[in-house]
Design a protein around this motif. Structure first.
Motif, short mmCIF file in Angstrom:
data_model
loop_
_atom_site.label_atom_id
_atom_site.label_comp_id
_atom_site.label_asym_id
_atom_site.label_seq_id
_atom_site.Cartn_x
_atom_site.Cartn_y
_atom_site.Cartn_z
N ARG A 1 -7.39 -2.31 1.89
CA ARG A 1 -6.67 -2.94 3.00
C ARG A 1 -5.88 -4.17 2.61
NH1 ARG A 1 -11.21 -0.68 5.17
NH2 ARG A 1 -10.94 0.52 7.11
N LEU B 1 -7.09 0.20 -6.76
CA LEU B 1 -6.39 1.42 -6.32
C LEU B 1 -7.40 2.54 -6.11
CD1 LEU B 1 -3.31 1.67 -8.70
CD2 LEU B 1 -3.19 1.65 -6.22
N ARG B 2 -7.07 3.43 -5.20
CA ARG B 2 -7.85 4.66 -5.01
C ARG B 2 -6.96 5.84 -5.38
NH1 ARG B 2 -9.48 2.14 0.23
NH2 ARG B 2 -11.48 1.10 -0.13
N SER C 1 0.83 -1.21 0.00
CA SER C 1 0.00 0.00 0.00
C SER C 1 0.86 1.25 0.00
CB SER C 1 -0.93 0.01 1.22
OG SER C 1 -0.18 -0.19 2.41
N GLU C 2 1.99 1.24 0.68
CA GLU C 2 2.90 2.38 0.71
C GLU C 2 3.73 2.44 -0.56
OE1 GLU C 2 4.60 5.81 1.92
OE2 GLU C 2 2.95 4.75 2.91
N TRP D 1 -3.81 -4.62 0.38
CA TRP D 1 -2.40 -4.31 0.04
C TRP D 1 -1.51 -4.27 1.27
CZ3 TRP D 1 -1.24 -5.54 -4.48
CH2 TRP D 1 -1.96 -5.16 -5.61
N ASN D 2 -2.09 -4.07 2.44
CA ASN D 2 -1.27 -4.05 3.66
C ASN D 2 -0.65 -5.41 3.96
OD1 ASN D 2 -1.83 -1.32 4.17
ND2 ASN D 2 -3.71 -1.83 5.27
N THR E 1 -5.14 6.51 1.50
CA THR E 1 -5.84 5.34 2.00
C THR E 1 -6.11 4.39 0.85
OG1 THR E 1 -6.92 6.69 3.69
CG2 THR E 1 -7.87 4.52 3.24
N GLN E 2 -5.44 3.24 0.85
CA GLN E 2 -5.58 2.24 -0.19
C GLN E 2 -6.36 1.03 0.33
OE1 GLN E 2 -4.78 2.43 -3.42
NE2 GLN E 2 -4.20 4.57 -3.04
N LYS F 1 1.86 3.97 -3.68
CA LYS F 1 1.68 5.42 -3.69
C LYS F 1 2.90 6.11 -4.29
CE LYS F 1 0.59 5.47 0.71
NZ LYS F 1 0.23 5.94 2.07
#
Length: 236
Positions: free
Chosen positions: A121, A196-197, A94-95, A123-124, A118-119, A98
């Motif tokens: 969850r 993705l957001r 998630s990081e 992906w975490n 905020t992606q 970006k």
């Protein structure tokens, strides 16, 4: 049940998929030079690699990227899939995403694309050695409707598993392809939408992307399913 790749099973699956593709009149070649690949384009409307693999934006080595090409009897490229390995260590996907998208894609306003803080969850959970698959393209004339995608896509997944034995595997899929179950046919067990957001979506691709994702365990289970034709029929 072992959590280790069975090298014999993996080799047999690669050989059987390669033969099925050969039966369609297509010869498979493995290559690690993306400069050479760019010289072989276009395939139909695909005239260039995406920023994920374009040599103007990336420097890949034999250790972290490859592409599979399908060639016809005239030695023309008619099928393509590329893959790369990113070692994220303990950083969450998630990081990473970006930062990655901002580097690679422009936004509509001329600035760079910007993913939301905020992606989704899922992906975490994705960390460690992560394999990305992209630039999948097939020539339509002469090959559409003959079943090539359903053997060529999985072959790329199998080759990547053999080369890297990664912790995770993923791809991006357009919304219309996601709804047609393409990720499942290509070997991805999980599909997430949205993948993705965005704050500033990219201008050069469709922003409504789904993510096809496999954990390492997903790939092991999928390989076993491929080796059992009866189970494959149930999953179509």
């Amino acid at each position: 049940m072992s959590d280790r790749f069975d090298p014999i099973l993996l080799s047999e699956l690669i050989a059987s998929h390669k033969q099925k593709i050969a039966d369609l009149g297509v010869v498979i070649r493995y290559n690690e030079s993306f400069e050479e690949l760019e010289d072989k384009l276009p395939i139909d409307s695909k005239a260039a690699l995406t920023p994920h693999f374009a040599t103007a934006l990336n420097t890949y080595t034999s250790a972290n990227a490859f592409w599979l090409g399908g060639f016809d009897e005239d030695d023309q490229l008619v099928a393509l899939s590329a893959a790369r390995l990113d070692d994220l260590g303990g950083q969450a996907m998630s990081e990473y995403l970006k930062r990655y998208w901002r580097r690679c894609y422009p936004a509509e306003d001329g600035d760079l694309a910007e993913a939301s803080e905020t992606q989704p969850r899922f992906w975490n959970e994705v960390r460690g050695r992560v394999a990305y698959y992209g630039d999948f393209h097939l020539k339509r004339e002469g090959y559409q409707g003959r079943g090539l995608p359903k053997v060529f896509g999985p072959l790329a997944m199998l080759v990547g598993a053999q080369k890297w034995d990664a912790d995770w595997y993923y791809t991006w899929v357009r919304e219309r392809d996601w709804s047609m179950r393409y990720p499942l046919a290509y070997g991805f067990s999980r599909t997430y939408f949205p993948g993705l957001r965005w704050v500033k979506p990219p201008s050069s691709i469709e922003p409504d992307l789904a993510a096809g994702v496999n954990s390492r365990s997903d790939v092991l289970d999928w390989m076993e399913t491929l080796s059992r034709p009866g189970e494959q029929a149930l999953n179509k």
